[in-house]
Motif scaffolding. Structure first.
Motif, PDB file in Angstrom:
ATOM      1  N   GLU A 147       4.911   0.343 -12.688  1.00  0.00           N
ATOM      2  CA  GLU A 147       5.038   0.278 -11.231  1.00  0.00           C
ATOM      3  C   GLU A 147       6.222  -0.594 -10.828  1.00  0.00           C
ATOM      4  OE1 GLU A 147       0.351   0.842  -9.980  1.00  0.00           O
ATOM      5  OE2 GLU A 147       1.098  -1.167 -10.445  1.00  0.00           O
ATOM      6  N   PHE A 163       7.488   0.774  -7.447  1.00  0.00           N
ATOM      7  CA  PHE A 163       6.250   1.057  -6.723  1.00  0.00           C
ATOM      8  C   PHE A 163       5.504  -0.244  -6.483  1.00  0.00           C
ATOM      9  CE2 PHE A 163       5.441   5.622  -8.490  1.00  0.00           C
ATOM     10  CZ  PHE A 163       6.649   6.047  -7.979  1.00  0.00           C
ATOM     11  N   SER A 189      -0.318   1.135  -6.899  1.00  0.00           N
ATOM     12  CA  SER A 189      -0.028   2.456  -6.334  1.00  0.00           C
ATOM     13  C   SER A 189      -0.307   3.588  -7.322  1.00  0.00           C
ATOM     14  CB  SER A 189       1.407   2.533  -5.814  1.00  0.00           C
ATOM     15  OG  SER A 189       2.333   2.297  -6.843  1.00  0.00           O
ATOM     16  N   THR A 243      -1.069  10.914  -4.038  1.00  0.00           N
ATOM     17  CA  THR A 243       0.308  10.462  -4.182  1.00  0.00           C
ATOM     18  C   THR A 243       1.225  11.619  -3.810  1.00  0.00           C
ATOM     19  OG1 THR A 243       1.837   9.195  -5.562  1.00  0.00           O
ATOM     20  CG2 THR A 243       0.755  11.047  -6.610  1.00  0.00           C
ATOM     21  N   ARG A 299       6.822  10.740  -5.759  1.00  0.00           N
ATOM     22  CA  ARG A 299       6.386   9.657  -6.648  1.00  0.00           C
ATOM     23  C   ARG A 299       6.088  10.201  -8.045  1.00  0.00           C
ATOM     24  NH1 ARG A 299       4.308   4.553  -4.982  1.00  0.00           N
ATOM     25  NH2 ARG A 299       5.162   4.073  -2.965  1.00  0.00           N
ATOM     26  N   LYS A 320       9.315  10.668  -9.859  1.00  0.00           N
ATOM     27  CA  LYS A 320       9.883   9.410 -10.365  1.00  0.00           C
ATOM     28  C   LYS A 320       9.224   9.005 -11.682  1.00  0.00           C
ATOM     29  CE  LYS A 320      11.931   6.418  -7.031  1.00  0.00           C
ATOM     30  NZ  LYS A 320      11.823   5.187  -6.264  1.00  0.00           N
TER      31      LYS A 320
END
Length: 71
Positions: free
Chosen positions: A22, A27, A31, A40, A44, A47
């Motif tokens: 994270e 992030f 998360s 989500t 995201r 990534k």
């Protein structure tokens, strides 16, 4: 396997904690844990997939055939 479990497994393979992932990808803490509830964005997930060199499809299914499609 859930998406969260797949990410956790990838972290273990790489020798990092989920919290370290994270932080590494920018992030907020906890998360990725929200994935347990399936919440989500596709951005995201992308990534995370890019970080591990896998596809979003792999993160969602765990299908090894999708693991390196974007490499």
């Amino acid at each position: 396997m859930t998406t969260y479990e797949i990410i956790k497994s990838l972290c273990q393979d790489k020798g990092i904690a989920v919290t370290a992932l994270e932080k590494e990808i920018g992030f907020g803490r906890g998360s990725i844990g929200k994935l347990r509830n399936g919440s989500t964005s596709g951005e995201r997930l992308q990534k995370i997939a890019d970080y591990f060199g896998v596809t979003v499809d792999y993160l969602m299914t765990g299908d090894e055939n999708s693991k390196h499609d974007n490499a």
